[in-house]
Design a protein around this motif. Sequence first.
Motif, short mmCIF file in Angstrom:
data_model
loop_
_atom_site.label_atom_id
_atom_site.label_comp_id
_atom_site.label_asym_id
_atom_site.label_seq_id
_atom_site.Cartn_x
_atom_site.Cartn_y
_atom_site.Cartn_z
N ALA A 28 -60.94 -26.79 -23.56
CA ALA A 28 -59.95 -26.21 -22.67
C ALA A 28 -59.72 -24.75 -23.04
O ALA A 28 -59.75 -24.38 -24.21
CB ALA A 28 -58.63 -26.99 -22.77
N ILE A 29 -59.51 -23.91 -22.03
CA ILE A 29 -59.31 -22.48 -22.26
C ILE A 29 -57.83 -22.15 -22.10
O ILE A 29 -57.27 -22.30 -21.02
CB ILE A 29 -60.13 -21.64 -21.25
CG1 ILE A 29 -61.61 -22.06 -21.25
CG2 ILE A 29 -59.97 -20.16 -21.53
CD1 ILE A 29 -62.35 -21.78 -22.52
N HIS A 80 -56.55 -28.91 -14.26
CA HIS A 80 -56.33 -30.34 -14.10
C HIS A 80 -54.84 -30.63 -13.89
O HIS A 80 -53.97 -29.80 -14.22
CB HIS A 80 -56.81 -31.09 -15.34
CG HIS A 80 -58.29 -31.03 -15.52
ND1 HIS A 80 -59.15 -31.98 -15.04
CD2 HIS A 80 -59.09 -30.10 -16.12
CE1 HIS A 80 -60.40 -31.68 -15.34
NE2 HIS A 80 -60.38 -30.53 -16.00
N ASP A 81 -54.55 -31.81 -13.39
CA ASP A 81 -53.16 -32.23 -13.24
C ASP A 81 -52.51 -32.30 -14.63
O ASP A 81 -53.18 -32.66 -15.61
CB ASP A 81 -53.08 -33.60 -12.57
CG ASP A 81 -53.51 -33.56 -11.11
OD1 ASP A 81 -53.39 -32.48 -10.49
OD2 ASP A 81 -53.97 -34.60 -10.59
N PHE A 85 -51.01 -34.44 -22.83
CA PHE A 85 -51.69 -33.52 -23.72
C PHE A 85 -51.60 -32.07 -23.26
O PHE A 85 -51.64 -31.15 -24.06
CB PHE A 85 -53.17 -33.91 -23.86
CG PHE A 85 -53.37 -35.29 -24.40
CD1 PHE A 85 -53.18 -35.57 -25.74
CD2 PHE A 85 -53.73 -36.33 -23.55
CE1 PHE A 85 -53.36 -36.85 -26.23
CE2 PHE A 85 -53.91 -37.61 -24.03
CZ PHE A 85 -53.72 -37.88 -25.38
N ALA A 86 -51.54 -31.87 -21.96
CA ALA A 86 -51.48 -30.53 -21.37
C ALA A 86 -50.42 -30.54 -20.26
O ALA A 86 -50.73 -30.77 -19.09
CB ALA A 86 -52.84 -30.13 -20.81
N PRO A 87 -49.14 -30.33 -20.65
CA PRO A 87 -48.05 -30.40 -19.67
C PRO A 87 -48.20 -29.44 -18.49
O PRO A 87 -47.65 -29.70 -17.42
CB PRO A 87 -46.81 -30.06 -20.51
CG PRO A 87 -47.19 -30.37 -21.92
CD PRO A 87 -48.66 -30.09 -22.01
N GLY A 89 -51.25 -28.60 -17.38
CA GLY A 89 -52.58 -28.87 -16.84
C GLY A 89 -53.66 -28.20 -17.67
O GLY A 89 -53.58 -27.00 -17.93
N GLN A 90 -54.64 -29.00 -18.11
CA GLN A 90 -55.75 -28.44 -18.87
C GLN A 90 -56.56 -27.48 -18.00
O GLN A 90 -56.78 -27.73 -16.83
CB GLN A 90 -56.65 -29.58 -19.36
CG GLN A 90 -57.85 -29.11 -20.12
CD GLN A 90 -58.66 -30.27 -20.67
OE1 GLN A 90 -58.11 -31.14 -21.34
NE2 GLN A 90 -59.95 -30.29 -20.38
N ARG A 91 -56.99 -26.36 -18.58
CA ARG A 91 -57.72 -25.34 -17.83
C ARG A 91 -59.13 -25.23 -18.39
O ARG A 91 -59.31 -25.04 -19.58
CB ARG A 91 -56.99 -24.00 -17.94
CG ARG A 91 -55.66 -24.04 -17.20
CD ARG A 91 -54.56 -23.31 -17.95
NE ARG A 91 -53.26 -23.70 -17.42
CZ ARG A 91 -52.67 -23.11 -16.40
NH1 ARG A 91 -53.22 -22.08 -15.83
NH2 ARG A 91 -51.50 -23.53 -15.96
N ASN A 92 -60.10 -25.35 -17.51
CA ASN A 92 -61.50 -25.30 -17.94
C ASN A 92 -62.33 -24.42 -17.01
O ASN A 92 -62.04 -24.30 -15.83
CB ASN A 92 -62.12 -26.70 -17.92
CG ASN A 92 -61.48 -27.64 -18.89
OD1 ASN A 92 -60.39 -28.13 -18.65
ND2 ASN A 92 -62.14 -27.91 -20.00
N TYR A 93 -63.37 -23.84 -17.60
CA TYR A 93 -64.41 -23.18 -16.82
C TYR A 93 -65.60 -24.14 -16.81
O TYR A 93 -66.14 -24.47 -17.87
CB TYR A 93 -64.83 -21.85 -17.47
CG TYR A 93 -63.92 -20.69 -17.15
CD1 TYR A 93 -64.17 -19.88 -16.05
CD2 TYR A 93 -62.83 -20.40 -17.95
CE1 TYR A 93 -63.35 -18.79 -15.76
CE2 TYR A 93 -62.01 -19.32 -17.68
CZ TYR A 93 -62.27 -18.52 -16.58
OH TYR A 93 -61.46 -17.45 -16.30
#
Length: 197
Positions: A28-29, A80-81, A85-87, A89-93
């Motif tokens: 995740a970024i 992501h929603d 773990f990521a309140p 939202g997880q951010r990805n490239y």
Amino acid sequence: MAALLRSPILPFVVLSALLAVTEARAQAIEPGKEGELANLIPPEAGARACFGRVYDAAHLKAHPKQQVTEMQFRLAYYIHDPDEFAPKGQRNYYFEILARLRGHKQPKPLTAMGECSPKDDGESIFCGVDCDGGGVMVKRSGDGKILIDLEALGRLRMTSDCGEDEEGSIELSSGVDDKRFQLSKLPVSECPAYDDW
């Protein structure tokens, strides 16, 4: 242009799945840490860019050992929603590479997908395929172009269908004429959204 039965290996399968989730979360970024990725596309939901090249007959004649006859690189930023773990939202490239190879007669191009992350050198990006499928290094090369470096990692596992398992895959290796590929930016109309890959 990716049923479990009751068996003695179930604990291993569950552990592997947990490790895969952990690995995905590690990619995740965090906002503000996009590095060179932000120079290709902004860290905004739905942002995307595509680059490609079709090698003409003259180029392929001059490079008789080049396997790749056509390549496209897609990059997308996805949020992501929210979850525990990521309140926010997880951010990805995410990336996808599509390629046609000399002598490979499949109607669809081969594909490889995974995640990208910035390298500490501030100039390059690592894009890797899950489950030790190899990867590439990516750099901007001016005038809206990028350089895909296959030689840096040596291999890329590709399939003709994203649902195929590893046994049906093809290893694209860095050979004499398949080390680096300079691709030009494609129009937005030729760049599908991440959900349509």
